[in-house]
Design a protein around this motif. Structure first.
Motif, PDB file in Angstrom:
ATOM      1  N   LEU A 290       0.870  -1.176   0.000  1.00  0.00           N
ATOM      2  CA  LEU A 290       0.000   0.000   0.000  1.00  0.00           C
ATOM      3  C   LEU A 290       0.904   1.221   0.000  1.00  0.00           C
ATOM      4  N   VAL A 291       0.612   2.185  -0.870  1.00  0.00           N
ATOM      5  CA  VAL A 291       1.468   3.368  -0.949  1.00  0.00           C
ATOM      6  C   VAL A 291       0.600   4.602  -1.094  1.00  0.00           C
ATOM      7  N   ASN A 292       0.919   5.606  -0.332  1.00  0.00           N
ATOM      8  CA  ASN A 292       0.237   6.895  -0.393  1.00  0.00           C
ATOM      9  C   ASN A 292       0.970   7.741  -1.432  1.00  0.00           C
ATOM     10  N   VAL A 293       0.311   8.028  -2.559  1.00  0.00           N
ATOM     11  CA  VAL A 293       0.993   8.736  -3.643  1.00  0.00           C
ATOM     12  C   VAL A 293       0.525  10.175  -3.822  1.00  0.00           C
ATOM     13  N   GLY A 294      -0.396  10.648  -2.990  1.00  0.00           N
ATOM     14  CA  GLY A 294      -0.838  12.018  -3.196  1.00  0.00           C
ATOM     15  C   GLY A 294      -0.044  12.989  -2.365  1.00  0.00           C
ATOM     16  N   PRO A 295       0.400  14.128  -2.910  1.00  0.00           N
ATOM     17  CA  PRO A 295       0.297  14.536  -4.304  1.00  0.00           C
ATOM     18  C   PRO A 295       1.621  14.354  -5.049  1.00  0.00           C
ATOM     19  N   ASP A 296       1.841  13.183  -5.604  1.00  0.00           N
ATOM     20  CA  ASP A 296       3.059  12.899  -6.359  1.00  0.00           C
ATOM     21  C   ASP A 296       2.635  12.415  -7.742  1.00  0.00           C
ATOM     22  N   VAL A 297       2.711  13.306  -8.727  1.00  0.00           N
ATOM     23  CA  VAL A 297       2.191  13.005 -10.063  1.00  0.00           C
ATOM     24  C   VAL A 297       2.930  11.819 -10.671  1.00  0.00           C
ATOM     25  N   ALA A 298       4.260  11.830 -10.603  1.00  0.00           N
ATOM     26  CA  ALA A 298       5.028  10.732 -11.189  1.00  0.00           C
ATOM     27  C   ALA A 298       4.701   9.416 -10.498  1.00  0.00           C
ATOM     28  N   ASN A 305      -0.362   2.027 -13.293  1.00  0.00           N
ATOM     29  CA  ASN A 305      -0.014   1.029 -14.304  1.00  0.00           C
ATOM     30  C   ASN A 305       0.542  -0.262 -13.718  1.00  0.00           C
ATOM     31  N   VAL A 306       0.432  -0.440 -12.410  1.00  0.00           N
ATOM     32  CA  VAL A 306       0.925  -1.669 -11.782  1.00  0.00           C
ATOM     33  C   VAL A 306      -0.124  -2.764 -11.918  1.00  0.00           C
ATOM     34  N   LYS A 307       0.266  -3.875 -12.480  1.00  0.00           N
ATOM     35  CA  LYS A 307      -0.649  -4.997 -12.656  1.00  0.00           C
ATOM     36  C   LYS A 307      -1.042  -5.567 -11.295  1.00  0.00           C
ATOM     37  N   GLY A 308      -2.320  -5.858 -11.138  1.00  0.00           N
ATOM     38  CA  GLY A 308      -2.792  -6.422  -9.877  1.00  0.00           C
ATOM     39  C   GLY A 308      -2.930  -5.396  -8.771  1.00  0.00           C
ATOM     40  N   ALA A 309      -2.965  -4.114  -9.158  1.00  0.00           N
ATOM     41  CA  ALA A 309      -3.081  -3.045  -8.161  1.00  0.00           C
ATOM     42  C   ALA A 309      -4.332  -2.231  -8.440  1.00  0.00           C
ATOM     43  N   ALA A 310      -4.761  -1.504  -7.446  1.00  0.00           N
ATOM     44  CA  ALA A 310      -5.914  -0.612  -7.566  1.00  0.00           C
ATOM     45  C   ALA A 310      -5.539   0.736  -6.987  1.00  0.00           C
ATOM     46  N   VAL A 311      -6.141   1.801  -7.535  1.00  0.00           N
ATOM     47  CA  VAL A 311      -5.986   3.131  -6.955  1.00  0.00           C
ATOM     48  C   VAL A 311      -7.188   3.386  -6.051  1.00  0.00           C
ATOM     49  N   ARG A 312      -6.930   3.781  -4.812  1.00  0.00           N
ATOM     50  CA  ARG A 312      -7.990   4.106  -3.857  1.00  0.00           C
ATOM     51  C   ARG A 312      -7.866   5.587  -3.506  1.00  0.00           C
ATOM     52  N   ARG A 548      -2.443  -3.245  -3.334  1.00  0.00           N
ATOM     53  CA  ARG A 548      -2.658  -4.583  -3.887  1.00  0.00           C
ATOM     54  C   ARG A 548      -4.159  -4.811  -3.980  1.00  0.00           C
ATOM     55  N   ALA A 549      -4.617  -5.314  -5.102  1.00  0.00           N
ATOM     56  CA  ALA A 549      -6.056  -5.432  -5.320  1.00  0.00           C
ATOM     57  C   ALA A 549      -6.731  -6.344  -4.300  1.00  0.00           C
ATOM     58  N   ASP A 550      -5.986  -7.313  -3.743  1.00  0.00           N
ATOM     59  CA  ASP A 550      -6.596  -8.245  -2.781  1.00  0.00           C
ATOM     60  C   ASP A 550      -6.468  -7.773  -1.337  1.00  0.00           C
ATOM     61  N   LEU A 551      -5.895  -6.595  -1.127  1.00  0.00           N
ATOM     62  CA  LEU A 551      -5.760  -6.049   0.225  1.00  0.00           C
ATOM     63  C   LEU A 551      -7.077  -5.386   0.632  1.00  0.00           C
ATOM     64  N   ALA A 552      -7.585  -5.737   1.783  1.00  0.00           N
ATOM     65  CA  ALA A 552      -8.925  -5.304   2.184  1.00  0.00           C
ATOM     66  C   ALA A 552      -8.910  -4.515   3.482  1.00  0.00           C
ATOM     67  N   ASN A 553      -9.900  -3.633   3.597  1.00  0.00           N
ATOM     68  CA  ASN A 553     -10.197  -2.859   4.814  1.00  0.00           C
ATOM     69  C   ASN A 553      -9.123  -1.839   5.178  1.00  0.00           C
ATOM     70  N   ILE A 554      -8.442  -1.340   4.161  1.00  0.00           N
ATOM     71  CA  ILE A 554      -7.445  -0.290   4.379  1.00  0.00           C
ATOM     72  C   ILE A 554      -7.229   0.431   3.052  1.00  0.00           C
ATOM     73  N   GLY A 555      -6.912   1.705   3.130  1.00  0.00           N
ATOM     74  CA  GLY A 555      -6.659   2.472   1.913  1.00  0.00           C
ATOM     75  C   GLY A 555      -6.852   3.947   2.170  1.00  0.00           C
TER      76      GLY A 555
END
Length: 571
Positions: A290-298, A305-312, A548-555
């Motif tokens: 799990l990674v906090n990317v805001g506010p990092d555009v790059a 574009n990471v396979k098997g990942a989701a943006v929350r 990770r797309a299968d990671l639950a209850n956090i984001g």
């Protein structure tokens, strides 16, 4: 209850907190859910009050596994209620380890956490507010000691502000308490207030960055200030510390077999300290989940574009800002600080930070409420407007006269040191833009890039800066959560200036009997904070996470807190 620091946009907590990708200070800026008509327009606006955590029932998740998370610094002070622990990495690590009496939902509504609190209620007796806390008798510290009313009493004595030897991050709420006494037994505390405190649920509250600490480790100033240096001697939560490895810059937590609540689904949580701009790549390689990317555009583009990942994504009470240090000779005059505000074109700064993030580039014109909150309004009195001509007039009136390209007064150049954390792309961008804009009005700016582990410890917390760029991370408590950052005696007031009007207005907000009265007082305080000109708000900080797309209850939690025993991976 407090606002905390975070690097990514670097942040300080008062009530929260940016968790991973930024250096941040924690505080509390958030409140009730916002009304729809208060939202900025645009496709991203509807997502600003959401929560996005991939919710699953415990039964649908597998038992076991290791969760790898990133933090922006490996701390020295691990007590989140100490002024040096009021930083997002410290707060994040401590949350699975220390008691929280309440759970916060997506709207910021508080309900008792049955693992620690059976019941709590407020009433008036003889004209005074009295809160009765009834604890779960099964709850105990990791050394086997029961959690009792004595712990509540010890926290009150450490945090009430009467003894300055306790270096606490905030006294909010506790300074209004006149007594803590034993109730019907050792598992009940009766707390009497001198003045009403409407946000009393912010006490001992993880969402408010105000957990309970053990009496055995905070009963004296020396214990309070040193017991949690370089470690967690006593904990009480679903997890316990297995190892703090400064060489590897990791903190490893394991499920605590003596935990009396729901069994944690995870076996381990490992926090990895790394530069924020390295976190997206670590996520892409599968090194963190799990990674906090805001506010990092790059970083956002990498994560998308990471396979098997989701943006929350969610909107919370967090914002990017620049703090001006009024303790320094150049910025001791509020007129000069106001000039700095008006010399910075926030629209340019904000677009540079947010372009490519699918997030509205809307300037924030309030220190205490974000744009999608009830009660938000612009109280900036023109000080939020880019006006270099007016900035120049203010500098002239303050005696700083243009001499060539630089202003001088009494033989001194008007030169400011802007301190930013290493590895935080938005902070570097903000420094570059601010340097150009301030040069246009005759202010010379030198940028100091501080190592991530030193940005707060050696610079911000030690007042060794003129301007500092980081994020303020809020909580569900808009009045009490902001207090420590903005009142004159606040433990995380890094401006070093304030106003009796601000102090009184925040007091009125915390004691208000209804939301309208509280909102009016909060906006009165904000109007005065623009005159103080110590914190220049930039924009509501996006909560954007790669998971990770299968990671639950956090984001992206929004106003909610993480229930750590329920975090896990789908079967």
């Amino acid at each position: 209850m407090r606002r905390r620091l975070q690097h990514h946009g670097t942040a300080l907590l008062a009530g929260l907190t940016a968790l991973t990708l930024s250096l941040a200070l924690c505080s509390c800026t958030s409140g009730q859910g916002g009304a729809a008509d208060a939202l900025p327009s645009g496709p991203a606006a509807l997502k600003l009050t959401s929560i996005d955590i991939n919710p699953h029932d415990r039964g649908r998740l597998r038992q076991g596994g290791t969760l790898n998370l990133a933090i922006a610094q490996f701390s020295r002070q691990w007590s989140p209620i100490h002024t040096d622990g009021s930083e997002s990495s410290t707060v994040m690590v401590s949350k699975p380890l220390l008691p929280t009496f309440f759970r916060s939902d997506a709207a910021g509504t508080q309900t008792p956490n049955p693992a620690f609190l059976q019941e709590a209620h407020a009433e008036f007796r003889d004209g005074r507010q009295v809160v009765t806390w009834t604890l779960n008798p099964k709850a105990h510290w990791s050394d086997g000691t029961p959690i009792t009313w004595r712990d509540i009493e010890a926290n009150w004595r450490a945090l009430n502000g009467k003894d300055p030897a306790y270096k606490s991050s905030s006294s909010t709420g506790f300074e209004l308490v006149s007594a803590v006494e034993r109730g019907k037994d050792d598992y009940q505390a009766v707390m009497t207030f001198d003045r009403p405190f409407s946000e009393w649920q912010s006490m001992f509250n993880s969402a408010g960055n105000a957990p309970l600490l053990p009496a055995s480790r905070i009963a004296t100033p020396e214990l309070f200030n040193t017991a949690y240096l370089d470690g967690f001697p006593v904990t009480a939560g679903p997890f316990r510390v297995e190892q703090l490895d400064r060489a590897a810059q990791t903190v490893t937590l394991v499920a605590d077999p003596s935990w009396w609540g729901d069994k944690p689904l995870l076996d381990r949580i490992v926090f990895h300290a790394m530069l924020p701009d390295a976190m997206p790549a670590a996520f892409a390689k599968g090194q963190i989940d799990l990674v906090n990317v805001g506010p990092d555009v790059a970083g956002y583009q990498v994560v998308k574009n990471v396979k098997g990942a989701a943006v929350r994504r969610a909107g919370g009470p967090d914002f990017r800002q620049l703090t001006l240090n009024a303790r320094t000779p150049a910025l001791g005059d509020a007129t000069v600080r106001q000039a700095v505000f008006q010399a910075i074109n926030r629209d340019v700064v904000i677009r540079a930070d947010l372009n490519g993030l699918d997030w509205p580039a809307v300037p924030l014109n309030n220190h205490l409420l974000v744009t999608n909150q009830n009660g938000y309004r612009d109280n900036s009195l023109g000080l939020a407007r880019y006006d270099p001509a007016e900035a120049a007039r203010k500098l002239d009136s303050a005696g700083w006269k243009l001499d060539g390209d630089v202003r001088r007064k009494d033989g001194r150049e008007l030169e400011l040191r802007m301190v930013v954390p290493a590895g935080v792309t938005p902070a570097q961008s903000e420094a570059a833009n601010a340097t150009k804009m301030l040069k246009d009005v005759g202010i010379k700016v030198t940028t100091v890039t501080a190592p991530a582990n030193e940005f707060f410890d050696k610079y911000v917390n030690r007042n060794d800066f003129d301007i500092a760029a980081y994020s303020l991370i809020g909580t569900p408590f808009p009045a009490s959560g902001n207090r420590a950052n903005f009142v004159q005696s606040g433990g995380t007031n890094h401006v070093g200036a304030g106003s009796p009007v601000v102090d009184a207005a925040l007091d009125r907000a915390a004691a208000a009997a209804d939301a309208g009265t509280a909102s009016e007082a909060i906006n009165q305080a904000d109007g005065e904070l623009w005159k103080v000109a110590g914190v220049l708000p930039l924009y509501q900080r996006p909560q954007l996470y790669g998971a990770r797309a299968d990671l639950a209850n956090i984001g992206a939690q929004g106003l909610s807190d993480i229930v750590w025993e329920n975090v896990g991976f789908a079967k």
